[in-house]
Design an enzyme around this catalytic site. Structure first.
Site, PDB file in Angstrom:
ATOM      1  N   SER A 196       0.812  -1.251  -0.122  1.00 50.26           N
ATOM      2  CA  SER A 196      -0.171  -0.021   0.132  1.00 50.26           C
ATOM      3  C   SER A 196       0.870   1.166   0.046  1.00 50.26           C
ATOM      4  O   SER A 196       0.355   2.358  -0.178  1.00 50.26           O
ATOM      5  CB  SER A 196      -0.980   0.140   1.238  1.00 50.26           C
ATOM      6  OG  SER A 196      -0.211   0.150   2.417  1.00 50.26           O
ATOM      7  N   HIS A 224      -5.453  -4.602  -0.477  1.00 48.31           N
ATOM      8  CA  HIS A 224      -5.397  -3.771  -1.348  1.00 48.31           C
ATOM      9  C   HIS A 224      -5.861  -4.146  -2.744  1.00 48.31           C
ATOM     10  O   HIS A 224      -5.432  -3.330  -3.866  1.00 48.31           O
ATOM     11  CB  HIS A 224      -4.169  -2.695  -1.504  1.00 48.31           C
ATOM     12  CG  HIS A 224      -3.916  -2.110  -0.034  1.00 48.31           C
ATOM     13  ND1 HIS A 224      -4.581  -0.699   0.104  1.00 48.31           N
ATOM     14  CD2 HIS A 224      -3.531  -2.539   1.165  1.00 48.31           C
ATOM     15  CE1 HIS A 224      -4.232  -0.308   1.399  1.00 48.31           C
ATOM     16  NE2 HIS A 224      -3.739  -1.464   1.970  1.00 48.31           N
ATOM     17  N   LYS A 254     -11.803  -1.676   2.452  1.00 49.11           N
ATOM     18  CA  LYS A 254     -11.351  -1.026   1.527  1.00 49.11           C
ATOM     19  C   LYS A 254     -12.116  -0.925   0.299  1.00 49.11           C
ATOM     20  O   LYS A 254     -13.319  -0.264   0.210  1.00 49.11           O
ATOM     21  CB  LYS A 254      -9.716  -1.476   0.981  1.00 49.11           C
ATOM     22  CG  LYS A 254      -9.001  -1.327   2.394  1.00 49.11           C
ATOM     23  CD  LYS A 254      -7.592  -1.544   1.924  1.00 49.11           C
ATOM     24  CE  LYS A 254      -6.702  -1.730   3.577  1.00 49.11           C
ATOM     25  NZ  LYS A 254      -6.873  -0.825   4.594  1.00 49.11           N
TER      26      LYS A 254
HETATM   27  N1  PMP Z   1      -3.515  -5.583   5.580  1.00 46.37           N
HETATM   28  C1  PMP Z   1      -3.191  -4.659   4.902  1.00 46.37           C
HETATM   29  C2  PMP Z   1      -2.020  -4.865   3.858  1.00 46.37           C
HETATM   30  C3  PMP Z   1      -3.637  -3.214   5.109  1.00 46.37           C
HETATM   31  O1  PMP Z   1      -3.241  -2.277   4.456  1.00 46.37           O
HETATM   32  C4  PMP Z   1      -4.698  -3.319   6.263  1.00 46.37           C
HETATM   33  C5  PMP Z   1      -5.394  -1.910   6.438  1.00 46.37           C
HETATM   34  N2  PMP Z   1      -4.720  -0.948   6.510  1.00 46.37           N
HETATM   35  C6  PMP Z   1      -5.139  -4.437   6.882  1.00 46.37           C
HETATM   36  C7  PMP Z   1      -4.693  -5.680   6.532  1.00 46.37           C
HETATM   37  C8  PMP Z   1      -6.110  -4.287   8.123  1.00 46.37           C
HETATM   38  O2  PMP Z   1      -7.372  -4.419   7.557  1.00 46.37           O
HETATM   39  P1  PMP Z   1      -8.475  -3.947   8.502  1.00 46.37           P
HETATM   40  O3  PMP Z   1      -8.456  -2.367   8.046  1.00 46.37           O
HETATM   41  O4  PMP Z   1      -9.648  -4.385   8.033  1.00 46.37           O
HETATM   42  O5  PMP Z   1      -8.079  -4.102  10.087  1.00 46.37           O
END
Ligand code: PMP
Length: 404
Positions: A196, A224, A254
């Site tokens: 990300s 993502h 997302k």
């Molecule tokens: N994995 C990745 C690569 C993320 O970017 C995120 C959230 N930023 C998560 C897991 C966590 O997901 P959640 O927001 O649903 O807790």
């Protein structure tokens, strides 16, 4: 003399202070430029009001813009009316509903796996799954998300960090470890599919080849990517690797426009997690409005119109920024505009904001020194005029700051 045992003038020993000096911890963060602040927006649309100012948001992970789509909003409301606003208990007690099962079925179809299991967040899915697998050794990409890192810590496995997206580095680590490993060690290779902060992608096919050669399992985080590729699937589906990846994790928060996480895999994996993943067993089932919203969002993502708009916006922005002389990293919907110097990147972020564009600066320690950047995340719901305004702002500000 030990201050804890010093007698006070009244004769009684002073109380030791065993509390937490949070003020100084916060001040230390402030001094190092690491203090973060919350800043509420009026809503989560592509154009919203933040701090009273109208802003175009190029910072959200609501990539398809579905969190404010009326069909998704309606689905959330209907689920609240038909099922309830909260699940009321863990799925293993009374929090399991038909609606949860329906979304799990839809996700399994999209991810080409036997079954999926919903968690209360992507974070909980990663942490709970990795800990429940209880590997002996985890091979982890150096830029994996914090929830994979925390899962590694919680599992107590030996964690071997390999160079970012570098299959050769992974091969070297696997080879070295194999020389001394017992045959019954259980190995897990863990990676995000889309990263990300860099917008790049893991070399999934090469990772699968290595996993098969060394007998390891592969766990990927499609946070993502979910919803953005083939039929609303992730990068694993685009690469045709569903059969070769043991554990696919993702989030509903997302592109799928609500809240919650999922794990996709074999019948046995899911049955095991139902029993062993503590973040599933000891946490309330996902709230029905979130489940209903993501079910609707997944249907819309599968149909593809909004995916097409997103990828068109991505291409227009990438081409426009590159033709101005910016260097844009990655190859996905996340467009990291490389600035380099931290102060320049901060100045760019602030000036863009003055022009009504929210695109956050990403700087050390999140990224290495000299690679500060602006992370531009277009959405399917940005109009042509929105994209033009973003490009104009980058051109004006970049020229003024002599960055282009
Ligand atoms: N994995 C990745 C690569 C993320 O970017 C995120 C959230 N930023 C998560 C897991 C966590 O997901 P959640 O927001 O649903 O807790």
């Amino acid at each position: 003399m030990d201050p804890d045992t010093t007698e006070s003038q009244s004769g009684s020993p002073p109380q030791p202070d065993r509390g937490f000096d949070l003020e100084s911890r916060l001040e230390a963060r402030q001094r190092h430029g690491l203090r973060r602040e919350l800043e509420p927006a009026a809503d989560v649309s592509a154009r919203t009001r933040i701090g009273g100012e109208s802003q175009l948001v190029f910072a959200a992970n609501n990539y398809l813009g579905l969190a404010t789509d009326s069909r998704v909003q309606q689905a959330a409301a209907s689920a609240a009316h038909a099922v309830g606003t909260g699940s009321g208990a863990s799925r293993l007690i009374t929090g399991d509903t038909e609606l949860h099962r329906e979304l799990e079925g839809d996700l399994a179809a999209i991810k080409h796996t036997d079954r999926t299991l919903l968690f209360s967040s992507g974070y909980a899915a990663n942490v709970g799954t990795i800990a429940a697998l209880d590997p002996d050794v985890i091979f982890s990409d150096e830029l994996n998300h914090a929830s994979i890192i925390d899962g590694c810590r919680l599992s107590d496995a030996e964690t071997v960090v390999y160079d970012h997206c570098d299959a050769e580095s992974l091969a070297t680590e696997l080879h070295t470890r194999a020389e001394t490993a017992a045959d019954d060690e259980q190995w897990l290779i863990a990676t995000d599919t889309v990263f990300s902060m860099d917008g790049d992608v893991a070399p999934l096919a090469a990772i699968c080849d290595l996993a098969e050669r060394y007998g390891a399992w592969v766990l990927v985080d499609e946070a993502h990517a979910t919803g953005l590729y083939e039929n609303g699937g992730g990068l694993v589906q685009r690469e045709g690797l569903s059969d070769r990846i043991d554990v696919q994790i993702g989030t509903l928060s997302k592109a799928l426009a609500s809240q919650g996480g999922y794990v996709a895999g074999s019948e046995t994996l899911i049955e095991y997690l139902v029993n062993e993943a503590r973040s599933f067993v000891f946490s309330t089932g996902l709230a029905p409005p979130a489940v209903g919203a993501s079910k609707a969002a997944l249907r819309i993502a599968r149909d593809g119109e909004c995916r097409k708009s997103l990828w068109e916006n991505v291409e227009t922005l990438r081409d426009g920024l590159e033709s101005m002389g910016y260097r844009v990293l990655g190859e996905t919907q996340v467009l990291p505009v490389l600035v380099g110097d931290r102060a320049d990147a901060i100045a760019l972020d602030e000036r863009l904001r003055e022009q009504g564009i929210v695109a956050p600066v990403i700087r050390p320690p999140t990224v290495p020194d000299g690679t500060s950047r602006i992370r531009v995340a277009p959405m399917a719901t940005h109009t042509e005029a929105n994209i033009d305004r973003c490009l104009t702002a980058f051109e004006t500000v970049g020229t003024n700051l002599e960055l282009i």
